[in-house]
Design a protein around this motif. Sequence first.
Motif, PDB file in Angstrom:
ATOM      1  N   ASN A 130       0.821  -1.222   0.000  1.00  0.00           N
ATOM      2  CA  ASN A 130       0.000   0.000   0.000  1.00  0.00           C
ATOM      3  C   ASN A 130       0.853   1.270   0.000  1.00  0.00           C
ATOM      4  O   ASN A 130       0.387   2.332   0.393  1.00  0.00           O
ATOM      5  N   HIS A 138      -1.564  -2.605  -3.595  1.00  0.00           N
ATOM      6  CA  HIS A 138      -2.491  -2.281  -2.522  1.00  0.00           C
ATOM      7  C   HIS A 138      -2.767  -3.518  -1.679  1.00  0.00           C
ATOM      8  O   HIS A 138      -2.666  -4.641  -2.164  1.00  0.00           O
ATOM      9  N   ASN A 163       0.788   5.255   4.703  1.00  0.00           N
ATOM     10  CA  ASN A 163       0.255   4.360   3.668  1.00  0.00           C
ATOM     11  C   ASN A 163      -1.247   4.088   3.811  1.00  0.00           C
ATOM     12  O   ASN A 163      -1.894   3.725   2.835  1.00  0.00           O
ATOM     13  N   PHE A 164      -1.765   4.216   5.024  1.00  0.00           N
ATOM     14  CA  PHE A 164      -3.188   3.910   5.237  1.00  0.00           C
ATOM     15  C   PHE A 164      -3.925   5.119   5.797  1.00  0.00           C
ATOM     16  O   PHE A 164      -4.920   4.982   6.485  1.00  0.00           O
TER      17      PHE A 164
END
Length: 253
Positions: A130, A138, A163-164
Motif C-alpha cells: 500500500n 495495494h 500508507n493507510f
Amino acid sequence: MERMIPYTSEEERLAQRMGYEEIIKMNLHNHSTFSDGMFAPEAIIRKAISLGLNYVGITDHYLTRKVRSMDNYALERYIDAMTEFRDKYSRDIRVLAGVEIDASRERTNFDDMRYDLLNSLDYVLFEYVNDDLWEGMHLWELFDIVRKIEVPCGLAHNDISRNFREIDYDALLNVLEDNGIFVELSSSPRNSKFSRPYYRFAMDFFTRLAKTRVLVSVGTDTHTNIDEVGDISDAVAFVEEIGLENNLITRVL
Ligand SMILES: [Zn+2]
C-alpha cells in the motif's frame, strides 16, 4: 484460523502479562548473505544468542530485482540451511526461517513464486504494501497472494500512518484479522522518520490493534551492522506501553 490468537478477557490479559518478557525478546527481520545482508546466518544467530534473544528470524529477499535476492534455486538451499541451524541451535534459541517479498509487481515476479517452498517457511514478510512512493501493491491486491500461503504473512516496516492515512483503522484491522496478516514493529533507523520508528506515528492504530486478534512481530531489518540484531529495545518498550503482549506472533510460532 490457526494464525490468529484466541480471544482472551481483560482479566486473563493482566494475569498473562507477567510471563511475556521471554516472548517479546525476538528479532524476526534479519538479512544474511543469502541475499543482501553482510553476515552469514550463523553469525546473526550467534549474535542473537549472545544478546539473550529468545527468537531470531532470518528473512532474506526473494524474487525481487531491487536488491540481491534469492531465486527458487537459492530458496531451496536456504530452507535446507535454516533447518540445519534450527536443530543445531535449538537449545539456545528458536531459529525461524522467513523471506521478505517486495510488494511491487514491477520489481517482483509473482508468477515465478513457489508457494510450496513458501509454505515450508515459518512466516513471510511483505514490504512496501500500500506504499505509493515505492509502487507497492495495494493491500486488497495482496489478499490473492496471501490466500495461497499457509504460514503467517506480515507487513514489514510499514509506515501505517502514511500508507493507510485515508483508511478507517477499524476497517483496516478487520481485514488484517480476517486474512491473518500480522504487522511488524521495526525499530530500525532506516524505518523511521524524524528519528522515530514508523509505529510511533501510528499510536491510534496500535491501540486499536491491541483489542483485536491481529498479531505483531518485532524486527530490525539488519543488513550491514551486526549490532542491529539486538536493537529491539524501543519496540519492546512500545509493546509494553500499548499493551500488545497478547498480540505477539511468538504465541503462535
Ligand atoms: Zn528487510
